[in-house]
Design an enzyme around this catalytic site. Sequence first.
Site, PDB file in Angstrom:
ATOM      1  N   ILE A 103      35.813  58.675  76.489  1.00 51.67           N
ATOM      2  CA  ILE A 103      35.619  59.870  75.666  1.00 51.67           C
ATOM      3  C   ILE A 103      34.488  60.707  76.261  1.00 51.67           C
ATOM      4  O   ILE A 103      33.457  60.162  76.674  1.00 51.67           O
ATOM      5  CB  ILE A 103      35.271  59.485  74.209  1.00 51.67           C
ATOM      6  CG1 ILE A 103      36.375  58.601  73.628  1.00 51.67           C
ATOM      7  CG2 ILE A 103      35.078  60.729  73.352  1.00 51.67           C
ATOM      8  CD1 ILE A 103      36.063  58.072  72.237  1.00 51.67           C
ATOM      9  N   GLU A 109      33.087  53.427  74.577  1.00 51.81           N
ATOM     10  CA  GLU A 109      34.107  54.450  74.286  1.00 51.81           C
ATOM     11  C   GLU A 109      35.082  54.548  75.451  1.00 51.81           C
ATOM     12  O   GLU A 109      35.634  55.594  75.731  1.00 51.81           O
ATOM     13  CB  GLU A 109      33.466  55.815  73.988  1.00 51.81           C
ATOM     14  CG  GLU A 109      32.004  55.943  74.335  1.00 51.81           C
ATOM     15  CD  GLU A 109      31.757  56.193  75.825  1.00 51.81           C
ATOM     16  OE1 GLU A 109      31.503  55.188  76.534  1.00 51.81           O
ATOM     17  OE2 GLU A 109      31.802  57.358  76.250  1.00 51.81           O
TER      18      GLU A 109
HETATM   19  P1  GH3 Z   1      30.384  61.116  79.111  1.00 50.80           P
HETATM   20  O1  GH3 Z   1      31.202  62.312  78.878  1.00 50.80           O
HETATM   21  O2  GH3 Z   1      29.627  61.214  80.412  1.00 50.80           O
HETATM   22  O3  GH3 Z   1      31.149  59.875  79.034  1.00 50.80           O
HETATM   23  O4  GH3 Z   1      29.268  61.128  77.994  1.00 50.80           O
HETATM   24  P2  GH3 Z   1      29.123  60.130  76.785  1.00 50.80           P
HETATM   25  O5  GH3 Z   1      28.136  60.691  75.839  1.00 50.80           O
HETATM   26  O6  GH3 Z   1      30.464  59.824  76.244  1.00 50.80           O
HETATM   27  O7  GH3 Z   1      28.623  58.830  77.506  1.00 50.80           O
HETATM   28  P3  GH3 Z   1      27.290  57.993  77.318  1.00 50.80           P
HETATM   29  O8  GH3 Z   1      27.490  56.796  78.205  1.00 50.80           O
HETATM   30  O9  GH3 Z   1      26.077  58.832  77.580  1.00 50.80           O
HETATM   31  O10 GH3 Z   1      27.270  57.554  75.809  1.00 50.80           O
HETATM   32  C1  GH3 Z   1      28.234  56.724  75.264  1.00 50.80           C
HETATM   33  C2  GH3 Z   1      27.931  56.572  73.823  1.00 50.80           C
HETATM   34  O11 GH3 Z   1      28.898  55.763  73.169  1.00 50.80           O
HETATM   35  C3  GH3 Z   1      26.588  55.907  73.572  1.00 50.80           C
HETATM   36  C4  GH3 Z   1      26.904  54.755  72.668  1.00 50.80           C
HETATM   37  O12 GH3 Z   1      25.970  54.645  71.619  1.00 50.80           O
HETATM   38  C5  GH3 Z   1      28.249  55.109  72.117  1.00 50.80           C
HETATM   39  N1  GH3 Z   1      29.006  53.929  71.695  1.00 50.80           N
HETATM   40  C6  GH3 Z   1      29.363  52.851  72.424  1.00 50.80           C
HETATM   41  N2  GH3 Z   1      30.021  51.961  71.659  1.00 50.80           N
HETATM   42  C7  GH3 Z   1      30.061  52.473  70.408  1.00 50.80           C
HETATM   43  C8  GH3 Z   1      30.596  52.016  69.159  1.00 50.80           C
HETATM   44  O13 GH3 Z   1      31.178  50.928  69.029  1.00 50.80           O
HETATM   45  N3  GH3 Z   1      30.464  52.820  68.070  1.00 50.80           N
HETATM   46  C9  GH3 Z   1      29.828  54.031  68.170  1.00 50.80           C
HETATM   47  N4  GH3 Z   1      29.756  54.769  67.082  1.00 50.80           N
HETATM   48  N5  GH3 Z   1      29.306  54.474  69.322  1.00 50.80           N
HETATM   49  C10 GH3 Z   1      29.417  53.716  70.427  1.00 50.80           C
HETATM   50 MG    MG Z   2      31.899  58.842  77.421  1.00 47.92          MG
END
Ligand code: GH3
Ligand code: MG
Length: 563
Positions: free
Chosen positions: A303, A345
Amino acid sequence: MLLLHFENDKSFSKRISDIAMQEDFSYERTDEFEQASRRISEKKFDLLVIDQDIHRILKNDFIKKLTSTGFVYPPVIIITAKDNLRIKKQCFNMGIMAYFKKDQFNSASFVRYLQTIKKERENINLIKTFKIAVIDDSRFSIEIIKTFFNTHGICNVDYYQKPSEFLKHAMEYNFFLIDLVMPEYNGDDVISYIREKNEEAIIILVTAYNNENILPHCLSVGANDFVLKPLDFKMFMARIKSCVSQYYLKKELLSKNEKLFNLATKDALTGLYNRIYFIETCQNKLKEINRTKQPLSFILLDIDHFKTVNDRYGHLKGDFVLKELSCVLNDNLRAADILCRWGGEEFIILLINTDVTSATNVAEKIRAIIAGHYFKEIGAITASFGVTQYRENDDDETIFKRTDNSLYLAKLTGRNKVISDEELKIIYNDKPTTIQWGPFFKSGNIHIDRDHHRLISISNQIIHSCFSAAESKNPADLFITLGEELKNHFKREAEILAKAGYPLYLKHKENHSLLLKNADIVLRNLKDEKITFIDAAKYLIQEIAVGHIIKSDFNYYYIFGRK
Ligand code: GH3
Ligand code: MG
């Protein structure tokens, strides 16, 4: 559960009543012989406790009446003050359940009897959950079995004298009592017929023939057990109960196994398969396609800017998006495709019997569906995709690396796009791309990284000047600059790799020569106006300037400490 106490001692009655209530039995008392008989004929009691008039009871065949069906029902427990071994033996001969001396009454032991009765009731209730079919050509046998079931209040039973008639309805049942020798069909044929169609059904063979050859055969074609005629009701019930408890134990085991399997293989938030399961499945599929040679492809999606969703709407909303996206993905994939939450994600899909072109089309379709989906209270989100197809000599790691690199390129060239097999696209959906310099491209060697950074920024200038009339620099000049930068960089890079002792240095250098030769041809063709700026840009950037970094240079990055 209902207990009738035949007793005139009120204080002892209170004692039994208290115990009964504790064990969830309703308690009734009588101290009159006639009244006791009448109540038993009117109501279904689960236990009769007799505490007085034992001689009179025996004389009047009171218990014998309860045994008219072949066993004592309801069960009887004697608690007597007039202890006598002869009477005790007589009572047990008649089929009573237990015999207590009043002055040494052991309430713990009495409770255990109540619990047994409760357990029996539970068993009967379990039997009532089945749909039972009795198939026996003998009217007499059927009547006996009917009496047996009716006595226990088991009414979920249909009786068939003709197997042909039964076979029309066979699938309506899950519990079968089958006579061995019948006209038209033999029991073993009926058993195999049912077993083929219903793996879980309970099948008990009822036979007058204690034949050492046919019985093992019937068990091997699917009967769970057998009982011999004439029926001994106690044994009959024991066999039924044993089959029923095995049935439920097996069900419980299957359901526990399923739960354990889900715990081990599924992601708790989305219910999709987890990474561990995916890797194992992938390894198995790789072995399989080495035999079948069918194409196998992978889509990895992530995502875009998901952190912003969490930051803006909170973690719970973020979770909601992940769950809803899982449903969207599930709804738009084939049943054979394996979808997994790769982590955070990120989601990964294994597409069986699919080449990279079809997988890219699937990814494009999903990308557009996600971009057009409305996530309640959030609106639209987008995702970026990496796609690859299994190649000979690949293992799961090389596949995941290629898919991951492709996804990164999608991210670094604007997001909300699909990149397949690390093929950088300078134009996506008719729009020029900007390649974002970042950690993805960094080797760890500052000289190489400075060169690569410069190559990428010239590439970006070329892409934009090809598409925008307002771009200040003439694309032709930029192409010449790129050609020279490439020559200088390849020379510098080769020296650094030689010094660092890169084992594939020679092969890498040969590759540089080939790329430079091709670059010369492209630049000449461009000068002679044989090809357009865009065609030249596609080749020089996708294949040489940036393509070479991803497909070839990444292989040596490890020597500078990059994983
Ligand atoms: P990019 O377009 O580069 O992928 O940006 P991004 O913001 O999607 O990527 P980034 O790696 O900076 O952040 C991913 C976020 O996803 C941070 C983390 O807290 C969130 N995340 C991961 N697993 C879960 C989950 O199970 N639930 C929720 N609500 N958030 C999650
Ligand atoms: Mg992402």
